[in-house]
Each structure stands twice: as C-alpha cells, then as structure tokens.
Scaffold this active site. Structure first.
Site, PDB file in Angstrom:
ATOM      1  N   LYS A  76       0.929  -1.387  -0.030  1.00  0.00           N
ATOM      2  CA  LYS A  76       0.365   0.433   0.562  1.00  0.00           C
ATOM      3  C   LYS A  76       1.070   1.434   0.473  1.00  0.00           C
ATOM      4  CE  LYS A  76      -3.759  -1.939   2.770  1.00  0.00           C
ATOM      5  NZ  LYS A  76      -4.233  -1.377   3.303  1.00  0.00           N
ATOM      6  N   GLY A 120       4.361  -3.042  -8.980  1.00  0.00           N
ATOM      7  CA  GLY A 120       4.347  -2.224  -7.917  1.00  0.00           C
ATOM      8  C   GLY A 120       5.755  -1.228  -7.457  1.00  0.00           C
ATOM      9  N   ILE A 142       4.909 -14.632  -7.165  1.00  0.00           N
ATOM     10  CA  ILE A 142       4.691 -16.177  -7.139  1.00  0.00           C
ATOM     11  C   ILE A 142       4.158 -15.249  -8.722  1.00  0.00           C
ATOM     12  CG2 ILE A 142       3.998 -16.557  -4.599  1.00  0.00           C
ATOM     13  CD1 ILE A 142       1.389 -16.042  -6.100  1.00  0.00           C
ATOM     14  N   ASP A 143       3.084 -14.421  -9.146  1.00  0.00           N
ATOM     15  CA  ASP A 143       2.773 -14.405 -10.708  1.00  0.00           C
ATOM     16  C   ASP A 143       3.931 -14.424 -11.506  1.00  0.00           C
ATOM     17  OD1 ASP A 143       0.407 -13.902  -8.360  1.00  0.00           O
ATOM     18  OD2 ASP A 143       0.749 -11.335  -8.836  1.00  0.00           O
ATOM     19  N   GLY A 186      -2.315 -14.668  -9.371  1.00  0.00           N
ATOM     20  CA  GLY A 186      -1.586 -14.469 -10.021  1.00  0.00           C
ATOM     21  C   GLY A 186      -1.984 -12.914 -11.434  1.00  0.00           C
ATOM     22  N   HIS A 288      -4.277 -16.949  -0.127  1.00  0.00           N
ATOM     23  CA  HIS A 288      -2.501 -16.959   0.358  1.00  0.00           C
ATOM     24  C   HIS A 288      -1.798 -18.021   0.347  1.00  0.00           C
ATOM     25  CE1 HIS A 288      -4.476 -13.417   0.144  1.00  0.00           C
ATOM     26  NE2 HIS A 288      -3.511 -12.587  -0.565  1.00  0.00           N
TER      27      HIS A 288
HETATM   28  O1  F6P Z   1       0.577 -10.330  -7.053  1.00  0.00           O
HETATM   29  C1  F6P Z   1       0.372 -11.772  -6.475  1.00  0.00           C
HETATM   30  C2  F6P Z   1      -0.829 -12.092  -5.326  1.00  0.00           C
HETATM   31  O2  F6P Z   1      -0.568 -13.063  -4.007  1.00  0.00           O
HETATM   32  C3  F6P Z   1      -1.627 -11.729  -6.418  1.00  0.00           C
HETATM   33  O3  F6P Z   1      -1.551 -13.241  -7.369  1.00  0.00           O
HETATM   34  C4  F6P Z   1      -2.866 -11.739  -5.745  1.00  0.00           C
HETATM   35  O4  F6P Z   1      -4.049 -11.462  -7.035  1.00  0.00           O
HETATM   36  C5  F6P Z   1      -2.439 -10.639  -5.530  1.00  0.00           C
HETATM   37  O5  F6P Z   1      -0.749 -10.818  -4.582  1.00  0.00           O
HETATM   38  C6  F6P Z   1      -3.339 -10.987  -3.494  1.00  0.00           C
HETATM   39  O6  F6P Z   1      -2.891  -9.458  -2.924  1.00  0.00           O
HETATM   40  P1  F6P Z   1      -3.477  -9.741  -1.338  1.00  0.00           P
HETATM   41  O7  F6P Z   1      -2.405 -10.013  -0.494  1.00  0.00           O
HETATM   42  O8  F6P Z   1      -3.316  -7.613  -1.247  1.00  0.00           O
HETATM   43  O9  F6P Z   1      -4.328 -10.249  -1.146  1.00  0.00           O
END
Ligand code: F6P
Length: 367
Positions: A76, A120, A142-143, A186, A288
């Site tokens: 963030k 980001g 991981i994406d 992803g 997650h």
């Molecule tokens: O970019 C990594 C990732 O795990 C994506 O695959 C997923 O869409 C996003 O982050 C989830 O984000 P957060 O941890 O904010 O739920």
C-alpha cells in the site's frame, strides 16, 4: 562517491525466497565489500516513516529456508501517492511524500537501496530514481509477470504448492465423480495456473489471456462423463473471464496503488457449470496458501543468485537497474523499463501447445 552503506527493502505481496535474497545481499555486502546494511521495515513504508534497523550476519543466519520476509512488507505504500488520512466524507486523502523519503534516506546515509519486489515496487523505485536516489531491483512475485525476466523467485515454490493442492483435489474429485474447480492467484497473468495445471494433469485450464466460452467448458465436462471419466479438474486463474465478459472482483483496497483484488471466479463458474450440465461441482480457492511456506530448492538458488548479482551491480556502479534472468543468464535492465508493466502468457506459448496436444481444453474453440 564510494558506497559505504546500503538499504534493503521487500515490497508488495510476500513470497517464498524473500529471506534468501536478503541473506545473500547482506552476507555479500558485508563479506565481499565491507558495506553496512540497513533493513528497511515494511517496504516503502519504512522509508516514509523512517523505520529502519541495521542488518548483521547474525540477523541473516538461518533464514534461507524461512518463508515470508524478516523485514515485513506492504503493498500500500507508494511514496508518490501515499494515504495520509481521510477527509470529512470518509474518503482517503493521498499525498506525494517523496521529499520525506529523500530526507530519511539522506539522514540514514544510505548510498543505494536494494528494492526486492514486483512491478508495483519497481514503479516506486523508478520514482525514487528520478529524485537521484540510487536503486537496484530484484524481481519477486509468485505471479511471474515481471517484464524482461523469464523468471521471478517465488514462482517455482507457488507452482509446487498449487500442484500439490491440485493433486489432492484429483483424488477426491475421482471418488465423488465431481467437477472440481481450483482457483489460483496471478492477477492478470496465467503463468501459475498454466504451470500448476499442466503439472497436475488438469483437464481444463482457464487463463486470463484466453477468455473462455462457458458452453465449451460445459461440453467438455459432459464429454468426459459420457466417456466414463466421471470427474473433471478445472484449473482456473483468478483473472479468468468469459468471452466478452469481466473478471470477478473480490474487493477494492482503496489505499493500494493497485486497488483491485481478484477472486471468486471459481465459485461463480461452479454454479454455472452445475446448472448447465447437472454435474455436481465444487470450487476451491487456494488463496494466500500459494504465497506461504518454505521456498523450493530452485527458488533458494535463484534468490541467492539474484541477491549476489544485486551487490555485483552496486560494486560495479551500475545503478538503477533490475536484476533479470534472460536465456538462463543473469543480467540487468533499467528499472524504469519494468515499472507498472505486466508480462502475460503469449497465446503461442509452447506449454499451451503441448497441453492442447494431450487433450487439455483452454475453454475456447478459438485457439
Ligand atoms: O501479486 C501477488 C498476489 O498474490 C496476486 O497473485 C494476488 O492477486 C494479490 O497478490 C493478492 O494481494 P493481497 O495480498 O493484497 O490479497
């Protein structure tokens, strides 16, 4: 100006291998170059709030195999657009806090910042670079969707985790004669779903890059049950969408630079397939779990190479670059070239072709 002290931060979503990179950077910096290292807490938030602490050999001992990040992270904290409060209507108020970051970096006498993160984080680093702060990027996610590198660390472990989950779903799907959907992370890139789907022998693979036709998916499930295969495994990416339709959004995180969180497509699809085919469906969202746990041996090695290469770039005064892997060789590109961009799966990816050849459906007739 000779480098004396470097900072290191981990930004964006965590993933297995972050600690392995931190370890490689810190140990090489101290052993090979005699630099001091400051650990910046919670990504760019640590620079904005001036929260940093020294990292020593002892701090980085025994962390190679640990998941997560000993530094903490945040997806963030964007210095150019940081939430500083809320207005009378309850809406978030954003400000550019770059000047504060530059001040804190100068006060801590950091000559270079190693930014370990995804697109980001590289966008934040690119922004700092424009103010004269020297940065080195290390590609994490991981994406696997960072531009200019054929692999990011964390991806391999996530593929292993998702594959194991799919394998487990396979046995229960077969026992209950069900259509089982497994949803993977992803964002807008299907790398994780494609690789885990292929590795586990999924029958249908639905990717963000290939919009699906619900009828094609349903016909495929029915065809399998007619042939006596009373179950179907569907690997579905969280960013998958129907032809002419939209992705399923789980939530909007207003104070995040990339606010859309995808999720729920598998549950939605399960209901639709069940209605159309009368086959019993179940959906599992891996979530997650895919980001947690100890890194695979492949990711430990990759993270160590990436961390070492980051320090080599600093030592040879090649600043503002992202470490990358190209044609299996370590290399680097300007950080500015990867900021806010995503590398998605090409429709002619050899793995898509190989899967098609063995009968996997990508949910469309147009491939
Ligand atoms: O970019 C990594 C990732 O795990 C994506 O695959 C997923 O869409 C996003 O982050 C989830 O984000 P957060 O941890 O904010 O739920």
């Amino acid at each position: 100006m000779a480098v004396k002290r470097i900072g290191v931060l981990t930004g964006g979503g965590d993933c297995p291998g972050l600690n392995a990179v931190i370890r490689a950077v810190v140990k090489t910096a101290i052993n090979d170059h005699g630099w001091e290292v400051m650990g910046i807490e919670d990504g760019f938030l640590g620079i904005i709030r001036n929260r940093m602490h020294p990292l020593t050999m002892t701090d980085t001992s025994n962390i190679l195999t640990q998941g997560g990040t000993i530094l903490g992270t945040s997806n963030k904290a964007d210095p150019a657009n940081f939430k500083v409060g809320i207005d009378e209507e309850g809406k978030p108020v954003f400000e550019d806090v770059t000047a504060r970051c530059v001040e804190h970096i100068a006060a801590r006498e950091l000559d270079v910042i190693v930014c370990i993160g995804g697109d980001g984080t590289m966008s934040g680093a690119s922004h700092l670079v424009t103010t004269g702060i020297r940065c080195i990027g290390v590609p994490k996610t991981i994406d696997n969707d960072l531009m200019h590198t054929e692999v990011t660390f964390g991806f391999n472990t996530a593929v292993e985790t998702a594959t194991e989950a799919l394998d487990r779903i396979h046995t229960t799907a077969s026992s209950h004669h069900r259509v089982m959907l497994v949803e993977m992370m992803g964002r807008n890139a299907g790398w994780l779903t494609l690789h885990a789907g292929a590795a586990s022998g999924a029958d249908v693979i639905l990717l963000p890059e290939i919009p699906y036709d619900l009828d094609v998916v349903c016909d495929y499930c029915k065809m399998r049950s007619k042939r006596g295969k009373a179950f179907t495994i569907i690997a579905v990416a969280e960013g998958a969408k129907p032809i002419g339709g939209e992705v399923v959004i789980d939530q909007i995180v207003v104070d995040s630079p990339d606010p859309i969180r995808l999720g729920g497509v598998s549950t939605h699809l399960a209901r639709q397939i069940e209605q159309k085919t009368r086959l019993e469906c179940r959906a599992t969202v891996l979530g997650h779990v895919q980001r947690g746990g100890t890194p695979s041996a492949f990711d430990r090695v990759l993270a160590t190479q990436f961390g070492f290469h980051a320090t080599e770039l600093i030592a040879s005064e090649q600043f503002d670059r992202l470490v990358v892997m190209q044609e299996s060789q370590l290399s680097s590109v300007p950080i500015t070239e990867v900021a806010d961009q995503q590398r998605t799966v090409e429709l002619n990816d050899p793995l898509i072709r190989a899967c098609q050849a063995i009968g996997v459906s990508f949910g469309t007739k147009d491939l």
